[in-house]
Scaffold this active site. Structure first.
Site, PDB file in Angstrom:
ATOM      1  N   CYS A 142       0.847  -1.206   0.000  1.00 40.27           N
ATOM      2  CA  CYS A 142       0.000   0.000   0.000  1.00 40.27           C
ATOM      3  C   CYS A 142       0.878   1.250   0.000  1.00 40.27           C
ATOM      4  CB  CYS A 142      -0.909   0.027   1.229  1.00 40.27           C
ATOM      5  SG  CYS A 142      -2.012  -1.381   1.363  1.00 40.27           S
ATOM      6  N   ASP A 517      32.129  -1.581  30.888  1.00 37.60           N
ATOM      7  CA  ASP A 517      33.048  -0.659  31.551  1.00 37.60           C
ATOM      8  C   ASP A 517      32.789  -0.801  33.051  1.00 37.60           C
ATOM      9  OD1 ASP A 517      34.750   1.630  32.006  1.00 37.60           O
ATOM     10  OD2 ASP A 517      32.902   2.742  32.386  1.00 37.60           O
TER      11      ASP A 517
END
Length: 822
Positions: A142, A517
């Site tokens: 569409c 970290d």
């Protein structure tokens, strides 16, 4: 420690070699707002091109880059175009800046980038892109039909329709009313987005009425065939039902054919008209009615996925109470400036980002960060638009305009994410573009060739061809991926997780190792006193002297000691002649005696005996603690151990990640071997890399990748940028307070903790699972339908049901992701 990988085999650089020594103090300073050379900000900050007076500048968003080399390729490709002066492509932010001699030089850029294999769209106002909300689309074809139809008009320069979000971005010279009219011709409703929030689509009552009316006519015609009503009357009822239900798809089919699109409207209309042509009026009417019913149900279901964005837009109130002298006046948020003071009463939503100017309260930040526990706020604390003031009136000084608030950035990022195609979706779209014309051609051949070869009657083969036409549109297959991705990204946003596109959603599901970290990620990033050891006198006396010595220092460790002393109700003494001893500690005169607070090196230079102290200090350092010794030139009176603490959420989050199938959890740190080993043991990570400089973190990531792992890196998005970029997936924490994190990472955890990471991984794996289920289900249904055509067991209405029904089941399956809980 199951697999220890310290960096001790290579000599770490000293502070003289580099200010990035990897120590905790360095990372803490970098977090504040860094002027340190440890900051990786230069690597992520965009290079801004300044145009000269005789040139024009434009900015573009480039999609499809998967490594920095792609950025270089694009730069080289664009520089070959006529009248282009300068090009800069930033891989991290997916932005491209172009300076040209004139505006017309920008026109070939999109085509050139498409040739290189990427997509691009302008993101500034020179191209005057308008955004429309489009209602009624039930699959990707569409969207393509609307694009093709609008591209036929000379007033339209560019158009992009995204089925997933229901948005159309278009550059045109005619009026919005004309665009709306053109979209309506092809069977859809477009609305120009003019307000801050998108309008809620409303299902037209007359459409539902037509659907019910045509259904009743079919039922009457079918019942009449058993009660003696003439065949002609039944056929008339079927024909009227076909007109009522089929007017809209036939009209859409007409405009689709004009724009050379083969969408579902064309195929379904051809099947219905063909059925009527051979006298199968019941079949034709049923085909059209089932198709219309399927569209209504699909649209309703898809709207639930799009509501995830609309709900975000509704979080922040459109108006606020503003302090104006002695009065308080109500203003729209668009009329409020930075620096204005707004009043937020208990129970109200905070309308704009700001800083608490006066008052204390608890604020529910769940809409932004996903945190379930309200956060206490007082003067100086930051608050975010869309969060809820639980109790206590707050006076807030506005720090960001409405378009720059955290919630606005979230909405923008989520919309962008939902518009980007994931690799699976892009592949399926390419497959569908080939599959549909081939099956359409086969349908025409089946209608004509077998009867010509006298292998059956024209009617039988024409009917089989019509069935193949219906099956030719892979609607369920095309819709299988985007709806799942939109649902997952919407769910994540609601839970305080920003996933910046289907590509990263898919990548997250394939991750096998996660590197963290240490400072500020696994740990709090805020040093705290963990032990006080008195060698002479009392603990109160020791802390009072330490308080006095450290009170004038700005070092994070000094601040930790001062905060601890205050919390114990200790007062500082009268001190004088304060002096900082660089790299070693501090000194001051208290009651005429020089006292020192510092490291072992400082006291080794004095005549004081350290024999008993050395072993004690070494043991504490091996436990990951930083030691501050307190004493005079003649004696040691005690020591204070300071250490970073593991976050409360770390251990439970890492355990949950292993349960989600993550094979390796890895800690990266600049700390020494002893500290790293202790923290790794507490956090229960699989392995660790110690004594790393920022650039060494990249090497650690590459080592994991070379071992065959798909690696995600989790950091704060500032000084971890190189490692985030090197990993297969970059995940930043604390995005609510860090603009950099929202820009650089692929996934952003808005809360400053790891709680949401397991949900992210679970959601990604579930999304991949549902996408696979949808794809296989769609393919199997098509294969079964195709297999039933030639024995003559398939009817037209069954073919329609296999298509629209399969599409609906695929959507409903994807909607489960919206409800996916932690």
């Amino acid at each position: 420690m199951s697999n220890q990988c310290s960096g001790s085999d290579k000599k770490p650089q000293t502070k003289k070699d580099s200010c990035c020594s990897g120590g905790e103090a360095t990372e803490a300073i970098a977090k504040e707002k860094t002027t340190s050379c440890c900051s990786s900000e230069p690597q992520i900050k965009e290079t801004s091109i300044v145009p000269s007076l005789d040139s024009e500048k434009m900015e573009f968003r480039v999609q499809g880059m998967d490594c920095p080399a792609c950025a270089k390729t694009i730069e080289k490709g664009i520089r070959t175009l006529t009248d282009i002066k300068e090009v800069h492509v930033n891989y991290s932010t997916a932005k491209m800046q172009v300076v040209a001699h004139n505006l017309s030089a920008f026109d070939p850029i999109e085509g050139q980038i498409k040739k290189l294999g990427y997509t691009v769209e302008p993101i500034n106002e020179k191209r005057k892109l308008k955004t429309y909300t489009v209602e009624g689309m039930d699959c990707g074809s569409c969207a393509k039909s609307i694009e093709n139809h609008l591209n036929l008009h000379s007033s339209v320069q560019s158009v992009n329709v995204n089925f997933s979000t229901g948005k159309m971005k278009i550059e045109h010279t005619n009026s919005p009313e004309e665009i709306v009219s053109e979209v309506s011709k092809i069977g859809f409703k477009a609305t120009l987005d003019t307000s801050r929030t998108a309008s809620q689509p409303v299902q037209k009552k007359n459409e539902n009425g037509l659907l019910i009316g045509s259904g009743l006519l079919i039922a009457l015609g079918f019942a009449g065939s058993f009660t003696g009503v003439s065949t002609l009357m039944s056929s008339i009822l079927y024909a009227v039902a076909m007109i009522l239900s089929g007017y809209k798809p036939v009209k859409s089919a007409y405009y689709s054919l004009r724009s050379r699109s083969l969408d579902m409207n064309v195929l379904m209309s051809a099947a219905a008209i063909g059925a009527a042509f051979i006298g199968e009026w019941l079949e034709g009417a049923t085909v059209v009615w089932l198709f219309a019913l399927g569209n209504v149900l699909q649209n309703k279901s898809i709207e639930q996925t799009r509501n995830s964005i609309r709900n975000l837009m509704d979080l922040a109130p459109p108006e606020a109470w503003v302090q104006a002298g002695l009065d308080v006046v109500k203003k729209t948020v668009e009329d409020i400036s930075i620096g204005d003071v707004i009043i937020v009463k208990p129970g109200d939503k905070i309308p704009l980002d700001g800083e608490v100017f006066k008052g204390e309260s608890s604020v529910n930040q769940a809409p932004i960060t996903g945190e379930s526990i309200p956060v206490d706020k007082q003067s100086g604390d930051n608050v975010y638009a869309g969060t809820i003031n639980e109790h206590g009136t707050l006076e807030i000084k506005v720090t960001k305009l409405v378009e720059d608030t955290t919630i606005s950035k979230i909405i923008h990022l989520v919309e962008e994410a939902q518009e980007q195609k994931a690799p699976t979706e892009a592949f399926i779209d390419k497959f569908a573009a080939i599959y549909t014309p081939i099956v359409f051609g086969l349908a025409l051949l089946i209608m004509v060739l077998p009867p010509l070869l006298t292998l059956g009657t024209w009617g039988d083969w024409f009917y089989k061809g019509l069935e193949l036409l219906v099956i030719a549109c892979p609607c369920a297959l095309v819709i299988s991926t985007p709806v799942a991705i939109v649902s997952a990204i919407g769910n994540a946003a609601k839970n305080g997780i920003l996933i910046k596109g289907g590509t990263f959603l898919e990548k997250a599901g394939a991750i096998t190792a996660i590197a963290f970290d240490k400072t500020g990620t696994l740990t709090e990033g805020k040093p705290k006193v963990s032990k006080v050891e008195v060698l002479e006198g009392t603990e109160e006396e020791l802390l009072s002297i330490a308080f006095t010595l450290e009170n004038y220092s700005t070092h994070p460790i000094a601040k930790a000691i001062v905060d601890y002393a205050k919390s114990q109700g200790i007062s500082s003494k009268e001190g004088e002649l304060y002096k900082s001893i660089v790299g070693k500690g501090v000194q001051a005169a208290i009651d005429g005696v020089n006292y020192y607070a510092g490291n072992l090196t400082l006291f080794k230079e004095m005549t004081v005996s350290l024999d008993q102290l050395n072993q004690n200090v070494l043991e504490l350092q091996n436990q990951g603690k930083t030691i501050v010794i307190i004493g005079t030139e003649q004696k040691i009176i005690g020591l204070i151990a300071v250490s970073d603490t593991i976050r409360e959420s770390t251990i439970s989050s890492l355990k949950a990640l292993k349960e989600r199938g993550i094979r390796e959890t890895v800690m990266l740190t600049g700390d020494n071997e002893g500290t790293a080993k202790m923290i790794a043991s507490e956090a229960n990570v699989s392995r660790y890399f110690a004594e790393l400089l920022p650039e060494d973190k990249v090497t650690a990531i590459k080592k994991l990748q070379s071992e065959g792992y798909k690696v995600a890196m989790v950091g704060d998005g500032i000084n971890d940028a190189p490692a985030l970029a090197a990993a297969d997936l970059g995940i930043a924490m604390g995005g609510a307070g860090t603009d950099t994190a929202m820009e650089t990472a692929d996934i952003v955890l808005m809360a400053d903790n790891l709680d949401k990471l397991p949900h992210t991984m679970k959601l990604s794996k579930n999304a991949l699972s549902i996408i696979k289920q949808n794809i296989w289900f769609s393919i199997i249904i098509k294969a079964i339908a195709l297999g039933l055509i030639f024995p003559g067991w398939l009817t037209l209405w069954m073919a329609v049901l296999s298509d629209t029904g399969a599409a609906l089941i695929v959507i409903l399956n994807a909607l489960r992701l919206l409800k996916d809980k932690e």
